[in-house]
Design an enzyme around this catalytic site. Structure first.
Site, mmCIF file in Angstrom:
data_model
loop_
_atom_site.group_PDB
_atom_site.id
_atom_site.type_symbol
_atom_site.label_atom_id
_atom_site.label_comp_id
_atom_site.label_asym_id
_atom_site.label_seq_id
_atom_site.Cartn_x
_atom_site.Cartn_y
_atom_site.Cartn_z
ATOM 1 N N PRO A 91 0.824 -1.226 0.000
ATOM 2 C CA PRO A 91 0.000 0.000 0.000
ATOM 3 C C PRO A 91 0.854 1.271 0.000
ATOM 4 O O PRO A 91 0.340 2.364 -0.213
ATOM 5 C CB PRO A 91 -0.836 -0.127 1.280
ATOM 6 N N GLU A 118 3.648 -7.432 8.850
ATOM 7 C CA GLU A 118 3.926 -5.990 8.876
ATOM 8 C C GLU A 118 4.879 -5.535 7.774
ATOM 9 O O GLU A 118 5.328 -4.405 7.761
ATOM 10 C CB GLU A 118 4.465 -5.573 10.250
ATOM 11 N N ARG A 156 -4.248 -9.643 -19.944
ATOM 12 C CA ARG A 156 -5.222 -9.446 -21.021
ATOM 13 C C ARG A 156 -4.687 -8.500 -22.106
ATOM 14 O O ARG A 156 -5.278 -8.388 -23.171
ATOM 15 C CB ARG A 156 -6.574 -8.995 -20.478
HETATM 16 N N1 ADE Z 1 -0.689 -5.307 0.336
HETATM 17 C C1 ADE Z 1 -1.552 -4.920 1.294
HETATM 18 N N2 ADE Z 1 -2.375 -3.971 0.856
HETATM 19 C C2 ADE Z 1 -2.022 -3.723 -0.442
HETATM 20 C C3 ADE Z 1 -2.474 -2.824 -1.434
HETATM 21 N N3 ADE Z 1 -3.475 -1.966 -1.215
HETATM 22 N N4 ADE Z 1 -1.881 -2.846 -2.638
HETATM 23 C C4 ADE Z 1 -0.859 -3.688 -2.869
HETATM 24 N N5 ADE Z 1 -0.374 -4.559 -1.970
HETATM 25 C C5 ADE Z 1 -0.941 -4.578 -0.769
#
Ligand code: ADE
Length: 240
Positions: A91, A118, A156
């Site tokens: 994220p 984590e 794709r």
């Molecule tokens: N791992 C945990 N959350 C994620 C996300 N939003 N995008 C990519 N990998 C992740």
């Protein structure tokens, strides 16, 4: 396109990618999937791959040694002389979109690294990762599902993955607008009729109606995309 996915839960990736359109592409060897289980590279007898974070805090951190050994093993499998990109699903990355999918689809080999818990020790990430990619502003339990989303969107676009009837380039985002609504038989469903113009057989009017529907839908659901599109095509701005 050859994918090499490093993770602690290869079954999530294999189960997802081996089905449907990507599954057919794997069967036809248009794409290949090699999953590498980071746990196989654990350096202790309990097969542990994580440890407490320095400085304290909740959760566990994946050790750099197992990830690096899994990476070296993966590199040894790849014949290509060019060093492949290593995509880390997190994220903390920049948000994945169609443009990134097109960019990744140009590669021959892609290594994708999925974290869990984590996260992964920063030093191994600094050493091997070329692209930090998030699939959106929310936190998943791990990167596996995120990696499947990236591979699905990239696959794709690989020539031969979609059949003739499924075009990768006439759908949503290829022109910056959302898709128009689709209808099939029956002509009437729960009292709702298929729009007259689609039954008229007048190709020009159908095209015009579909384009207008794209504009209407984009303005309603994605005003950000609509604004961008209208900046480039001011003559197409909807009147009402
Ligand atoms: N791992 C945990 N959350 C994620 C996300 N939003 N995008 C990519 N990998 C992740």
């Amino acid at each position: 396109m050859n994918y090499y996915v490093l993770s602690l839960f290869p079954e999530i990736i294999e189960n997802s990618l081996n089905a449907s359109i990507t599954g057919r592409a794997i069967e036809k060897e248009i794409i290949t999937l090699t999953s590498v289980d980071i746990r196989d590279f654990s350096d202790n007898k309990h097969m542990k791959v994580d440890d407490y974070p320095y400085g304290g805090g909740a959760g566990l951190v994946i050790k750099p040694t197992c990830v690096y050994d899994a990476y070296l093993h993966t590199i040894s499998l790849i014949k290509n002389k060019k060093k492949p990109r290593v995509v880390y699903m997190t994220p903390q990355g920049s948000v994945f979109n169609q443009k990134k999918a097109v960019d990744f689809a140009k590669e021959e080999d892609l290594i994708i690294l999925c974290g869990h818990y984590e996260g992964i020790d920063e030093r191994v990430l600094e050493t091997i990762v070329t692209d930090y990619v998030s699939i959106g502003d929310y936190v998943l339990t791990g990167g596996e599902i995120a990696s499947v989303i990236v591979m699905d969107a990239v696959s794709r676009l690989v020539p031969g993955v979609l059949g003739n009837s499924e075009s990768a380039f006439t759908d949503t985002f290829s022109d910056g607008l959302l898709e128009y609504p689709q209808y099939t038989r029956p002509e009437e469903f729960l009292g709702m009729k298929v729009p007259e113009v689609l039954r008229s057989g007048h190709h020009g009017n159908v095209e015009k109606w579909r384009h207008e529907q794209k504009l209407i839908r984009t303005r309603k659901n994605r005003p950000d995309l609509y604004e961008k599109y209208i900046m480039l095509h001011p003559e197409e701005e909807l009147k009402d």
